[in-house]
Design a protein around this motif. Structure first.
Motif, PDB file in Angstrom:
ATOM      1  N   PHE A  78     -11.373  13.189  20.219  1.00  0.00           N
ATOM      2  CA  PHE A  78     -10.309  13.699  19.973  1.00  0.00           C
ATOM      3  C   PHE A  78     -10.564  15.440  20.665  1.00  0.00           C
ATOM      4  O   PHE A  78     -11.403  15.519  19.517  1.00  0.00           O
ATOM      5  N   THR A  79      -9.844  16.026  21.435  1.00  0.00           N
ATOM      6  CA  THR A  79      -9.227  16.965  21.309  1.00  0.00           C
ATOM      7  C   THR A  79      -8.780  17.773  20.521  1.00  0.00           C
ATOM      8  O   THR A  79      -7.682  17.082  20.931  1.00  0.00           O
ATOM      9  N   GLY A  80      -8.941  18.413  19.569  1.00  0.00           N
ATOM     10  CA  GLY A  80      -7.849  19.012  19.254  1.00  0.00           C
ATOM     11  C   GLY A  80      -7.766  19.260  17.671  1.00  0.00           C
ATOM     12  O   GLY A  80      -8.401  18.469  17.509  1.00  0.00           O
ATOM     13  N   ALA A  81      -6.557  19.301  16.758  1.00  0.00           N
ATOM     14  CA  ALA A  81      -6.580  19.386  15.221  1.00  0.00           C
ATOM     15  C   ALA A  81      -5.576  17.680  14.974  1.00  0.00           C
ATOM     16  O   ALA A  81      -4.496  17.684  15.071  1.00  0.00           O
ATOM     17  N   VAL A  82      -6.313  16.972  15.600  1.00  0.00           N
ATOM     18  CA  VAL A  82      -5.370  15.615  15.319  1.00  0.00           C
ATOM     19  C   VAL A  82      -5.500  14.900  14.540  1.00  0.00           C
ATOM     20  O   VAL A  82      -6.819  14.942  13.563  1.00  0.00           O
ATOM     21  N   GLN A  83      -4.438  13.750  13.888  1.00  0.00           N
ATOM     22  CA  GLN A  83      -4.676  13.506  11.455  1.00  0.00           C
ATOM     23  C   GLN A  83      -4.466  12.038  12.493  1.00  0.00           C
ATOM     24  O   GLN A  83      -3.686  12.028  13.084  1.00  0.00           O
ATOM     25  N   ILE A  84      -5.013  11.170  11.697  1.00  0.00           N
ATOM     26  CA  ILE A  84      -4.790   9.915  11.464  1.00  0.00           C
ATOM     27  C   ILE A  84      -4.383   9.628  10.171  1.00  0.00           C
ATOM     28  O   ILE A  84      -5.455   9.433   9.126  1.00  0.00           O
ATOM     29  N   THR A  85      -3.746   8.406   9.616  1.00  0.00           N
ATOM     30  CA  THR A  85      -3.472   8.219   8.850  1.00  0.00           C
ATOM     31  C   THR A  85      -3.007   6.203   9.215  1.00  0.00           C
ATOM     32  O   THR A  85      -2.166   6.002   9.286  1.00  0.00           O
ATOM     33  N   PRO A  86      -3.457   5.801   8.916  1.00  0.00           N
ATOM     34  CA  PRO A  86      -4.031   4.258   8.340  1.00  0.00           C
ATOM     35  C   PRO A  86      -2.413   3.775   7.774  1.00  0.00           C
ATOM     36  O   PRO A  86      -1.930   4.326   6.831  1.00  0.00           O
ATOM     37  N   VAL A  87      -1.624   2.520   8.965  1.00  0.00           N
ATOM     38  CA  VAL A  87      -1.161   1.662   8.540  1.00  0.00           C
ATOM     39  C   VAL A  87      -1.703   0.697   7.858  1.00  0.00           C
ATOM     40  O   VAL A  87      -1.074  -0.109   7.473  1.00  0.00           O
ATOM     41  N   ILE A  88      -2.205  -0.481   8.909  1.00  0.00           N
ATOM     42  CA  ILE A  88      -2.444  -1.293   9.180  1.00  0.00           C
ATOM     43  C   ILE A  88      -4.607  -1.688   8.757  1.00  0.00           C
ATOM     44  O   ILE A  88      -4.806  -1.216   9.832  1.00  0.00           O
ATOM     45  N   GLU A  89      -5.556  -2.074   7.930  1.00  0.00           N
ATOM     46  CA  GLU A  89      -6.658  -2.788   7.654  1.00  0.00           C
ATOM     47  C   GLU A  89      -6.516  -3.740   7.351  1.00  0.00           C
ATOM     48  O   GLU A  89      -6.939  -3.958   6.116  1.00  0.00           O
ATOM     49  N   ALA A  90      -5.573  -5.178   7.885  1.00  0.00           N
ATOM     50  CA  ALA A  90      -6.229  -6.591   7.972  1.00  0.00           C
ATOM     51  C   ALA A  90      -7.379  -6.818   7.805  1.00  0.00           C
ATOM     52  O   ALA A  90      -8.060  -6.778   8.683  1.00  0.00           O
ATOM     53  N   GLU A  91      -7.773  -7.730   6.551  1.00  0.00           N
ATOM     54  CA  GLU A  91      -9.087  -8.324   6.385  1.00  0.00           C
ATOM     55  C   GLU A  91      -9.017  -9.333   6.830  1.00  0.00           C
ATOM     56  O   GLU A  91      -7.700 -10.059   7.530  1.00  0.00           O
ATOM     57  N   ALA A  92      -9.989  -9.413   7.498  1.00  0.00           N
ATOM     58  CA  ALA A  92     -10.548 -10.979   7.991  1.00  0.00           C
ATOM     59  C   ALA A  92      -9.688 -12.387   7.414  1.00  0.00           C
ATOM     60  O   ALA A  92      -9.601 -12.121   6.246  1.00  0.00           O
ATOM     61  N   PRO A  93      -8.817 -13.082   8.331  1.00  0.00           N
ATOM     62  CA  PRO A  93      -9.381 -13.521   9.456  1.00  0.00           C
ATOM     63  C   PRO A  93      -8.198 -12.978  10.376  1.00  0.00           C
ATOM     64  O   PRO A  93      -8.267 -12.622  11.784  1.00  0.00           O
TER      65      PRO A  93
ATOM     66  N   LYS B  82       0.657  -1.092   0.207  1.00  0.00           N
ATOM     67  CA  LYS B  82       0.456   0.092  -0.115  1.00  0.00           C
ATOM     68  C   LYS B  82       1.061   0.956   0.147  1.00  0.00           C
ATOM     69  O   LYS B  82       1.706   1.400   1.103  1.00  0.00           O
ATOM     70  N   SER B  83       0.889   1.328  -1.249  1.00  0.00           N
ATOM     71  CA  SER B  83       1.895   3.350  -1.077  1.00  0.00           C
ATOM     72  C   SER B  83       1.200   4.378  -0.870  1.00  0.00           C
ATOM     73  O   SER B  83       0.033   4.294   0.121  1.00  0.00           O
ATOM     74  N   ALA B  84       2.359   5.562   0.089  1.00  0.00           N
ATOM     75  CA  ALA B  84       1.473   6.217   1.269  1.00  0.00           C
ATOM     76  C   ALA B  84       0.162   7.135   0.105  1.00  0.00           C
ATOM     77  O   ALA B  84       0.170   7.709   1.527  1.00  0.00           O
ATOM     78  N   LYS B  85       0.930   7.333  -0.722  1.00  0.00           N
ATOM     79  CA  LYS B  85      -0.332   8.129  -1.438  1.00  0.00           C
ATOM     80  C   LYS B  85      -1.398   7.399  -1.183  1.00  0.00           C
ATOM     81  O   LYS B  85      -2.400   8.277  -1.248  1.00  0.00           O
ATOM     82  N   ASP B  86      -1.398   6.809  -1.130  1.00  0.00           N
ATOM     83  CA  ASP B  86      -2.872   6.209  -0.896  1.00  0.00           C
ATOM     84  C   ASP B  86      -3.314   6.303  -0.290  1.00  0.00           C
ATOM     85  O   ASP B  86      -4.905   5.308   0.644  1.00  0.00           O
ATOM     86  N   ARG B  87      -3.110   6.328   1.211  1.00  0.00           N
ATOM     87  CA  ARG B  87      -3.354   5.999   2.200  1.00  0.00           C
ATOM     88  C   ARG B  87      -3.073   7.786   3.376  1.00  0.00           C
ATOM     89  O   ARG B  87      -2.516   8.477   4.537  1.00  0.00           O
ATOM     90  N   PRO B  88      -3.507   8.277   2.833  1.00  0.00           N
ATOM     91  CA  PRO B  88      -3.992   9.723   3.434  1.00  0.00           C
ATOM     92  C   PRO B  88      -4.788  10.166   4.011  1.00  0.00           C
ATOM     93  O   PRO B  88      -5.344   9.327   4.877  1.00  0.00           O
ATOM     94  N   ALA B  89      -3.492  11.340   5.501  1.00  0.00           N
ATOM     95  CA  ALA B  89      -4.137  11.478   6.400  1.00  0.00           C
ATOM     96  C   ALA B  89      -5.726  12.002   6.422  1.00  0.00           C
ATOM     97  O   ALA B  89      -5.750  12.803   6.097  1.00  0.00           O
ATOM     98  N   ARG B  90      -6.580  12.087   7.599  1.00  0.00           N
ATOM     99  CA  ARG B  90      -7.588  12.309   7.989  1.00  0.00           C
ATOM    100  C   ARG B  90      -7.895  12.578   8.948  1.00  0.00           C
ATOM    101  O   ARG B  90      -7.082  12.861  10.030  1.00  0.00           O
ATOM    102  N   ALA B  91      -8.795  13.774   8.764  1.00  0.00           N
ATOM    103  CA  ALA B  91      -8.824  14.599  10.449  1.00  0.00           C
ATOM    104  C   ALA B  91      -9.630  13.703  11.428  1.00  0.00           C
ATOM    105  O   ALA B  91     -10.220  13.163  11.046  1.00  0.00           O
ATOM    106  N   ALA B  92      -8.961  13.247  12.865  1.00  0.00           N
ATOM    107  CA  ALA B  92      -9.513  12.777  14.117  1.00  0.00           C
ATOM    108  C   ALA B  92     -10.997  13.577  14.237  1.00  0.00           C
ATOM    109  O   ALA B  92     -11.318  14.656  13.957  1.00  0.00           O
TER     110      ALA B  92
END
Length: 132
Positions: free
Chosen positions: A19-34, A4-14
């Motif tokens: 959350f309190t404040g302008a927190v940004q979340i960038t996905p790293v792992i979202e593994a599929e089941a199992p 998964k390329s970094a450009k395909d995992r953009p940060a999003r506002a929390a």
């Protein structure tokens, strides 16, 4: 193999609900089941933090930049710095975020139980945050 390329995992506002404040979340792992592992890089500007929450299977944090704070329910506010690793046990009510005078980034890792990784509760008050 799946890359998964970094450009395909953009940060999003929390969510302001969690959350309190302008927190940004960038996905790293979202593994599929199992697989159940989920991970995200979370950037907190100075003073920003999570709400109180728990994780059904626990959570590990790896602080990668800056300085932060963390607290479990009923315990003291603890200081964090880059390189620190924090473990919260399953069901342990806690919060974490940046120090008042420093940004902080961590990788948050947790496993999903029936698709759920967190149970969110009330926002951390300024008084609770300032207790550290």
């Amino acid at each position: 193999m799946d890359i998964k390329s970094a450009k395909d995992r953009p940060a999003r506002a929390a969510s302001k609900d969690h959350f309190t404040g302008a927190v940004q979340i960038t996905p790293v792992i979202e593994a599929e089941a199992p697989a159940r592992l989920r991970a995200a890089s979370v950037h907190f500007p100075a003073g920003a933090r999570t709400a109180w929450h728990t994780h059904p299977l626990g959570q590990t944090l790896l602080v990668t930049e800056g300085r932060g704070l963390a607290q479990r329910w009923g315990g003291p506010v603890r200081s964090l710095e880059a390189g620190d690793v924090v473990w919260f046990a399953p069901g342990e009510k806690h919060w974490h975020g940046a120090a008042p005078d420093s940004d902080m980034t961590h990788v948050a890792m947790q496993e999903a139980l029936d698709g759920k990784v967190a149970d969110w509760m009330e926002l951390v008050t300024d008084a609770e945050y300032g207790a550290g």
